[in-house]
Design a protein around this motif. Structure first.
Motif, PDB file in Angstrom:
ATOM      1  N   PRO A  74      -5.352   5.617  10.714  1.00 54.90           N
ATOM      2  CA  PRO A  74      -4.264   5.659   9.727  1.00 54.90           C
ATOM      3  C   PRO A  74      -2.979   6.175  10.335  1.00 54.90           C
ATOM      4  CG  PRO A  74      -5.800   7.460   9.370  1.00 54.90           C
ATOM      5  CD  PRO A  74      -6.414   6.594  10.421  1.00 54.90           C
TER       6      PRO A  74
ATOM      7  N   ALA B 112      -2.191  10.604   6.917  1.00 60.12           N
ATOM      8  CA  ALA B 112      -3.201  10.924   5.921  1.00 60.12           C
ATOM      9  C   ALA B 112      -2.648  12.017   5.008  1.00 60.12           C
ATOM     10  CB  ALA B 112      -4.494  11.390   6.581  1.00 60.12           C
TER      11      ALA B 112
ATOM     12  N   LEU C  92      -5.383   7.040   4.302  1.00 57.79           N
ATOM     13  CA  LEU C  92      -6.474   7.873   3.806  1.00 57.79           C
ATOM     14  C   LEU C  92      -5.920   9.012   2.961  1.00 57.79           C
ATOM     15  CD1 LEU C  92      -9.514   8.611   3.866  1.00 57.79           C
ATOM     16  CD2 LEU C  92      -9.009  10.050   5.861  1.00 57.79           C
TER      17      LEU C  92
ATOM     18  N   ILE D 165      -0.641  14.298   9.510  1.00 53.34           N
ATOM     19  CA  ILE D 165      -1.327  14.671   8.275  1.00 53.34           C
ATOM     20  C   ILE D 165      -0.414  15.546   7.427  1.00 53.34           C
ATOM     21  CG2 ILE D 165      -3.311  15.880   7.271  1.00 53.34           C
ATOM     22  CD1 ILE D 165      -4.842  15.253   9.830  1.00 53.34           C
TER      23      ILE D 165
END
Length: 223
Positions: A7, A10, A57, A36
């Motif tokens: 990804p 996330a 995600l 992230i």
């Protein structure tokens, strides 16, 4: 490790900073994702999704300060229909897992799980599979709870927003003003909501929405 479906970013949705830090390290270890973001409420999660391109995600805790029961998951799924969502929760009752999967989660990982379980979950989701944790036994939430969750999950983002305002006691005119849409549009959405929820009145729609709370999703205790 997941190599070919990494990804771009996330999103972690959890209001416990220490767990967010640990989960970020875990995600970086079991996949190649490095970008992230973490937020502590559903409102912040929705804002983050509106501000950026869809993440590949989302990791969601069910216990958040501004949502109750499966409301947050249902709201998140109505906001992003295609993004994989993994529920990570300390509530591991089989009926909670079943309710989460019915509400649109692509996987469920108990919070106490080892790193290898997170890796298995990400690998399963990368393969377009639904991940169920070890020891899970499929069950139904109390009464018709599972069917209720499925019906609520079928609402669009706008319909979910309108249902939330109906639950707050707002009239069509007030909803139209708050969402900056025509009252006739609100009426059309309300009709669609009642049809999807298989109810005949706004009061019944509110009662259906309340069935997504944890106390109603959890199965009856066994004797």
């Amino acid at each position: 490790m997941v190599q070919d479906t990494v990804p771009e970013w996330a999103l972690i949705v959890d209001d416990h900073p220490l767990f967010c830090d640990a989960l970020e390290l875990t995600l970086k270890a079991v996949s190649n994702v490095q970008n992230i973001s973490a937020v502590g409420s559903m409102e912040a999660a929705i804002d983050a999704l509106h501000m950026r391109s869809p993440p590949a995600l989302i990791v969601l805790d069910l216990n958040l300060p501004d949502v109750d029961g499966l409301d947050g998951l249902i709201k998140l799924r109505s906001t992003t229909r295609l993004c994989p969502i993994i529920v990570v929760s300390s509530m591991c009752d089989n009926s909670i897992i079943s309710g989460s999967l019915q509400a649109g989660a692509n996987g469920f990982v108990p919070k106490h799980s080892r790193r290898a379980v997170f890796q298995e979950a990400i690998q399963a989701i990368s393969a377009k599979e639904v991940y169920r944790p070890p020891g899970y036994v499929e069950t139904s939430p109390r009464g018709d709870g599972q069917d209720v969750v499925k019906r609520l999950a079928s609402l669009t983002r706008q319909q979910s927003c309108i249902l939330e305002l109906i639950c707050d006691g707002k009239l069509n005119k007030q909803i139209a003003y708050e969402l900056s849409i025509a009252e006739t549009t609100v009426k059309a959405h309300v009709t669609a909501i009642m049809r999807k929820l298989d109810v005949q009145s706004r009061t019944q729609a509110v009662l259906v929405a309340q069935k997504a709370k944890f106390s109603n999703v959890q199965s009856e205790p066994t004797v």
